[in-house]
Design an enzyme around this catalytic site. Sequence first.
Site, PDB file in Angstrom:
ATOM      1  N   ASP A  81     -23.196  29.185  46.268  1.00 28.74           N
ATOM      2  CA  ASP A  81     -22.801  28.500  45.051  1.00 28.74           C
ATOM      3  C   ASP A  81     -23.719  29.005  43.934  1.00 28.74           C
ATOM      4  OD1 ASP A  81     -21.784  26.393  43.300  1.00 28.74           O
ATOM      5  OD2 ASP A  81     -23.665  25.352  43.716  1.00 28.74           O
ATOM      6  N   ASP A  83     -24.353  27.139  40.313  1.00 26.81           N
ATOM      7  CA  ASP A  83     -25.087  26.117  39.565  1.00 26.81           C
ATOM      8  C   ASP A  83     -25.929  25.244  40.480  1.00 26.81           C
ATOM      9  OD1 ASP A  83     -23.823  26.111  36.581  1.00 26.81           O
ATOM     10  OD2 ASP A  83     -22.311  26.641  38.081  1.00 26.81           O
TER      11      ASP A  83
END
Length: 285
Positions: A81, A83
Amino acid sequence: MSTHLIIQSPGLTAHHAEQLAALARAEGIARITTTAARLLNVAADDDTRAEVREWAERHAVDTAFVPAGLKLASCKVLAMDMDSTLINIECIDEIAACAGVGEQVAQITEAAMRGEIKDFSESLRRRVALLQGTPATVLERVYEEKLRLNPGAEQLLTSVQAAGIKTLLVSGGFTFFTERLRARLKLDSAHANTLEIDAEGKLTGRVQGDILDGAAKARHLEAFAREHGASADQTIALGDGANDLLMLARARYAVAYHAKPIVRQQTPYALSVSGLDGVLNWFEG
């Protein structure tokens, strides 16, 4: 096959190692670095794992039960991922802060990451709509002034790339950032959402095309793994929010990185106090 217990913390002490070695009935202790140690040939039954986890959480130590002799090169794919996992911020929150709607957007972001808003696409549409009229130049400002790699990111990526592992960045965030990180970090592939910009160079408050949600993250990982001949047992995946759970479920080495409780509860591995390069300590070569 015997099992080792990897323990790590920025403040790891001999006392931590001795206490956890006793709880796990380890046959020995081998220091890996000043912040990590390998407890050798430990008990790995459910009761022991639960006792170790409870003690370690109380003392801010990350733990991982791993097969003895685990080799990094036995893996083929690393998926991340973006963020709050690869990077230190939630990009949409920083864009919103510049646009004067930071509080409203951050509240929706937090609720989504905790799993309180079940439909990620709905939550993203609501947040992006609040950005309507914001100059697109704000994106560059966020990238230059706010975005930083999380601790250990470069070491993790350098090591896995040297081992021949293919790297995927898959995000519910925005392509403006993922594409820059893909080029900067020499990642093999990156996917995210595209913010629509009007002829005057302002955000329209909409996302182009289908929204990349949790299910899409999982699909991208599955396709990437197929492309590179990787099974789930040969896959490492890292994430921090509820939107990452479907992707994480497709990796044997699923890692909750400084994650929300709902993610820690549903993943076999967690790094809650260590940097991203803590993953490397699970492998012996």
